[in-house]
Scaffold this active site. Structure first.
Site, mmCIF file in Angstrom:
data_model
loop_
_atom_site.group_PDB
_atom_site.id
_atom_site.type_symbol
_atom_site.label_atom_id
_atom_site.label_comp_id
_atom_site.label_asym_id
_atom_site.label_seq_id
_atom_site.Cartn_x
_atom_site.Cartn_y
_atom_site.Cartn_z
ATOM 1 C CD GLU A 1 11.280 -5.672 7.301
ATOM 2 O OE1 GLU A 1 12.060 -6.627 7.200
ATOM 3 O OE2 GLU A 1 11.653 -4.476 7.262
ATOM 4 N N GLY B 1 0.794 -1.226 0.000
ATOM 5 C CA GLY B 1 0.000 0.000 0.000
ATOM 6 C C GLY B 1 0.822 1.270 0.000
#
Ligand SMILES: Cc1cc2nc3c(=O)[nH]c(=O)nc-3n(C[C@H](O)[C@H](O)[C@H](O)COP(=O)(O)OP(=O)(O)OC[C@H]3O[C@@H](n4cnc5c(N)ncnc54)[C@H](O)[C@@H]3O)c2cc1C
Lengths: 761, 292
Positions: A714, A474
């Site tokens: 992450e 995104g």
């Protein structure tokens, strides 16, 4: 209350419609006129000498156009961090999957058929698969031109480790093992390459254009200006597409063929030859005071590099240091070795070494808490890093919601009511924390930064270009939101360009969770610069002072005369005013105060650090060892969240990936061969395997992030697996130190303990 | 590239004609969810594929006391048939757990048994049901118990030119309950590490009158555990008895170790799943009696 119109809103992804309707062009959809299709011949042996390659039969197959081998392509060595790769193997192959030749043909089937006609004579050589064996003095050497299999070795000291252990009331030691995990993106790796003279263009789903550009120019000996990269839509990357050799092999084959070539890897090939997570053995020793404060942490890491390094060096550096800033540590020692073996090369994968290290530390935190009789949440709160800290490695923590995340996750999951209280149902609840960077200077030592071009067209529509790239996370949506907010225009009038290195300026790309922080700040700067140009244009047109003009809802207003002008009109005027310049703002972003870590890895590597706590709830079937994950609660500090729905998507995806890192996924090897290179036998979770996921936002504004935002991509999977291991411990009192924690391992452990009487149920 | 022509007969006679005419060069094609994958992995394709899904008489469930299932019936239809669900819950469950929605909409019950892999999910239920398989060629028709149909991994009793034309399930007594349970690593889209089917009929006084225990994925062919069945018959259900039967099943299973599971673990799962399946089939038999 902050008054934003688009920041913090759930706008849909810029590319949602194209993807949902099947219109998005992925690597395998891409077509060029006269394009040929390529297939790669790979080594069937983990270590062998190539005695002879004969391609004549394959060349004679109708439909075959060209065959590339080491004999008609450059032999220069190259690599993202170590120059240990070549295009094609010439004298030696180093793992099952090593590139030996590639065929370009009129279609994929012909190319495949031709592979079978290439005759290669091998002389099998001794191979080594276990990193510990590979470190032995008499072990077979993986790379014939090296003296040792140890590719990278670091040792770091901070404080006084001995004194730290002397001060400890409890010391615990344990070995943890973290497995090969495959990225399992839906789209396998692939590329299309075309040469025009000495100028090379590659279209591929690569996350970090910069790494590819550097390596490809080295490999072919072409100037940087002769290489152009265009990013295709990426069907999932998760780090695995930060760098992929298939781009180079395709380019080599296209050069030999004298025509554009496309190579798309089969799933099996992708699983056997791309870059799964770096497996690690972590010997960890930690000491705590009676009150639960950590006094020392000593780690010894042996990491399995596989046959080539890719970014393994930085992955190991990350595993060696990053987790140390989660808690307030002062005495730290680590020794780490990255070791070549004759197995698939390993590399970048969501978390970049950090999930491995977190599994060890966060498992051990629970063990230490239990030994001290302290609650697991309590011991974490006691040691938690806080805002304003400078951590043991010199990291500056300008915002930290770790303690909040612990409290919120605990409260939301009913921690106090459940912890240790559901054993009769073999149910457990477990917690783990984590931190991650928002950009990492260590992956871009030569120079980090980000840039943007924000152009405004005559009709008022806006174009944003960066070199960061959207890999499905995104990024383009976040960039569009930022530009729209600054320019006060509607979100859907902003278009973010696909990445084209001929057009865009500097960027490192989607790695190290840097895109929102670095790219977002650059887009913000570019939009602010464009706003200045708009005011220039309006001031010129109205012959007024710049300070008389304000920009409100996409309209420029002269506060004195109350005259109004749309930004499109201003952009039109700007063209005439400058004699042809389109209205454009350029934005650059420099991470102030971030340094390349010194030799001892000391120094602030990132502008901001994200924090999170995950709580897992599980139920164990005591007869089969199966674990039902009942619920995951995640509380994240990612600063101000720019798009809550996108944020939740990242966290939920990370949880799914992290849960199965914990309980299911593993590439299984036998003498260097992957035994499960298909989705039949390498299991990723289906929607039915994912429990209820509850996501909480605890972040506040970070001083450095664009509108206060930090990373999430992450971070989302860093603490998941240890939370599950800790929950399983809570349920059945058995500590698992090796991932994945499969039902078979659990049942075996239960039965062993039943036999020796230490397990009564 | 794999190249073949697909023939689309409109009736069974035409199909058998074509099979004979192209003998040695033709294969039946049902859903293609096994066959086409074989081709992708390099198995040579014949010149012709005979699409049997377009033959109406092979593609339906017929109920007339007994249940007759056309082999080209897809697994969605098998798992959703009301008669199969109420009489042979284990078969509906076996068919209903194969692959995913997309796979079940294509995959057929005939394809599942003809393909004859040890982990086929309709095999243990059919075995426990004492189903029989009707086969036909130009030369004639024959019927055999499904137990005799499976000869080994990917080997079945079909002769060249023969098609499976019907799968027959006998009429059942009241007070019968059945279940299929499989162990997989994940909850959907996975292959059975162990599959267990149990069908159990109770006498009016609730002794076990008849019971079948069938295992999948633990031997080259699906198996009935006769020793366990003998132990159970004539006795009322008890946990201890089920436990004992399960232990026999565990000893009887001869699984292999592979990347999906070790042999020892498969055996342990056999025990647990047989025990639980007996208990649940018994529960269902009781409910069936009271008309629940
Ligand atoms: C993603 C995926 C998941 C799967 N999951 C499962 C699972 O969970 N459990 C499971 O058991 N299987 C599973 N399978 C395997 C497969 O779907 C089943 O075995 C299915 O029932 C096969 O039926 P089909 O109609 O597709 O057979 P086909 O592929 O059309 O045929 C299979 C074989 O049977 C022969 N054949 C078919 N019908 C007849 C007939 N009437 N007479 C003679 N020969 C015939 C064909 O010639 C061929 O040799 C899976 C497959 C896939 C691709």
């Amino acid at each position: 209350m902050d008054d934003f119109s688009i920041i913090g809103k759930n706008v849909p992804y810029t590319d949602a419609k194209e993807k949902i309707t099947g219109k998005a062009i992925y690597a395998a959809d891409f077509r060029l006129p006269t394009m040929l299709h390529g297939k790669i011949l790979r080594s069937p042996y983990p270590s062998a000498k190539i005695v002879h390659i004969d391609t004549t039969k394959a060349e004679r197959l109708p439909g075959v156009h060209s065959i590339a081998t080491a004999f008609n392509t450059p032999g220069t060595k190259f690599g993202p961090t170590k120059s240990d790769e070549r295009l094609f193997a010439k004298e030696r192959v180093h793992y099952i999957g090593d590139d030996v030749a590639a065929v370009a043909a009129i279609d994929v089937d012909t190319a495949k058929e031709a592979l079978g006609l290439i005759e290669v004579e091998y002389e099998i050589l001794p191979a080594v698969f276990d990193p510990f064996e590979a470190m032995q003095p008499n072990a077979p050497i993986v790379h014939e031109d090296m003296e040792t299999n140890v590719c990278h070795h670091i040792e770091l000291h901070r404080g006084d480790i001995q004194r730290g252990f002397d001060e400890a009331f409890v010391i615990h030691e344990e070995r943890y093992y973290l497995q090969h995990q495959y990225q399992a993106y839906i789209e396998t790796n692939g590329a299309t390459a075309a040469w025009q003279g000495d100028r090379l263009t590659v279209w591929a789903p690569i996350q970090t254009a910069r790494i590819l550009a550097t390596v490809i120019c080295d490999a072919f000996g072409i100037p940087r200006g002769s290489f152009r990269f265009l990013q295709t839509y990426i069907g999932g990357g998760f780090g695995g597409k930060a760098y992929q050799r298939v781009c180079l092999i395709t380019a080599a084959l296209a050069r030999v063929a004298g025509a554009p070539v496309q190579i798309i890897l089969d799933r099996e090939e992708d699983m056997e030859s791309t870059l799964p997570r770096v497996p690690m053995f972590i010997d960890l020793k930690m000491g705590v005071t009676k009150e639960g404060y950590i006094t020392a942490k000593d780690a010894k890491i042996v990491a399995d590099n596989g046959a080539y390094t890719a970014m393994g060096v930085v992955v190991v550096d990350t595993a060696s240091t990053r987790v140390d800033s989660l808690y307030r540590l002062s005495n730290v020692h680590v020794i780490a070795d990255l070791v070549y073996t004759n197995k698939v090369p390993t590399g970048m994968f969501r978390g970049f070494g950090n999930p491995q290290a977190h599994f060890a530390v966060e498992s051990m935190m629970d063990t230490l808490a239990e030994k001290l009789g302290i609650d697991s949440a309590e011991i974490r709160l006691k040691n938690a890093t806080r805002t304003g800290d400078v951590t043991v490695h010199g990291w500056k923590i300008d915002s930290c919601g770790l303690s909040d995340s612990i409290r919120v996750a605990a409260k939301a999951s009913g921690w106090v009511e459940k912890r240790g209280k559901q054993k009769e149902k073999a149910r457990g609840i477990g917690m783990a924390c984590g931190l991650h960077v928002s950009g990492n200077r260590a992956i871009a030592p030569a120079g980090d930064g980000a840039s943007s071009q924000v152009r405004i067209h005559e009709d008022g529509s806006v174009h944003v270009a960066t070199s960061e790239g959207d890999i499905g996370q995104g990024a383009n949506t976040i960039f569009a939101q930022i530009a729209a907010e600054v320019l006060s225009v509607p979100y859907d009038t902003v278009y973010v360009d696909p990445l084209d290195t001929d057009v865009t300026y500097f960027g490192v790309g989607a790695g190290a969770s840097r895109v929102t922080m670095m790219g977002g700040n650059a887009v913000k700067a570019g939009a602010l610069a464009a706003r200045e140009r708009l005011i220039d244009a309006a001031a010129d047109r109205w012959e007024c002072k710049r300070s008389d003009i304000v920009l409100v809802k996409g309209i420029l207003v002269n506060q004195i005369t109350e005259a109004e002008m749309t930004i499109g009109e201003a952009a039109t005027h700007y063209i005439g005013m400058t004699g042809g310049s389109r209205l454009m703002g350029e934005g650059f972003f420099r991470a102030e105060g971030v340094v390349v870590p010194d030799k001892t890895k000391y120094g602030n590597i990132s502008l901001a650090y994200s924090f999170a706590t995950h709580v897992a709830e599980v139920e164990v079937d005591l007869e089969t060892g199966q674990v039902e994950i009942l619920k995951m609660t995640a509380a994240h500090d990612s600063g101000r969240v720019i798009n809550p729905r996108a944020f939740e998507g990242q966290v939920e995806g990370g949880l799914a990936m992290g849960i199965w890192y914990g309980v299911g996924e593993q590439l299984v090897f036998d003498k260097g061969r992957v035994l499960n290179p298909t989705f039949t036998d390498y299991k990723v979770p289906t929607i039915r395997d994912i429990p209820k996921l509850e996501v909480h936002i605890v972040g506040k504004e970070d001083p450095n992030g664009p509108f206060g935002a930090k990373s999430v991509g992450e971070m989302a999977m860093v603490p998941t697996a240890p939370a599950i291991a800790n929950a399983i411990y809570d349920a059945i009192g058995i500590r698992f130190t090796e991932l994945p924690i499969t039902p078979e391992k659990i049942l075996k452990a239960i039965e062993e303990r039943r036999k020796n009487g230490s397990f009564q149920r | 590239m794999t190249k073949y022509s697909i023939l689309t007969p409109t009736g069974l006679d035409e199909a058998l004609e074509l099979l004979e005419k192209h003998s040695g060069n033709i294969k039946p094609l049902a859903g293609g969810t096994d066959l086409l994958i074989d081709f992708r992995y390099g198995k040579p394709a014949p010149e012709f594929l005979l699409d049997i899904t377009c033959i109406p008489e092979l593609n339906r469930v017929k109920v007339n006391g007994d249940i007759r299932i056309g082999p080209a019936t897809n697994l969605t239809d098998v798992s959703q048939s009301n008669e199969i669900k109420s009489w042979y819950a284990m078969l509906a469950e076996g068919a209903g757990c194969v692959g995913s929605y997309q796979i079940r909409n294509l995959a057929t019950i005939g394809g599942n048994i003809c393909n004859a892999v040890p982990s086929a999910d309709t095999a243990p239920p059919l075995l426990a049901a004492d189903a029989s398989v009707k086969m036909r060629s130009k030369a004639g028709e024959r019927t055999m118990p499904v137990a005799a149909f499976f000869l080994g991994p990917r080997k079945n009793a079909l002769q060249p030119g023969e098609l499976v034309t019907e799968i027959e399930l006998p009429t059942l007594k009241e007070r019968t309950g059945s279940i299929y349970k499989r162990y997989t690593h994940r909850k959907a889209l996975d292959l059975a590490v162990v599959g267990v089917a149990v069908q159990l009929t109770l006498t009016p006084s609730l002794e076990i009158e008849n019971v079948a225990v069938a295992l999948g994925a633990v031997a080259p062919v699906p198996l009935r555990v006769e020793a366990a069945e003998k132990l159970l018959v004539g006795n009322p259900y008890s946990e201890e008895l089920a436990e004992e039967a399960a232990e026999l099943a565990k000893k009887f299973a001869k699984p292999i170790s592979d990347v999906r599971s070790s042999a020892e673990y498969r055996q342990k799962i056999v025990r647990v799943f047989v025990k639980r399946s007996i208990a649940e089939a018994h529960q269902r038999a009781i409910s069936a009696r009271s008309g629940e």
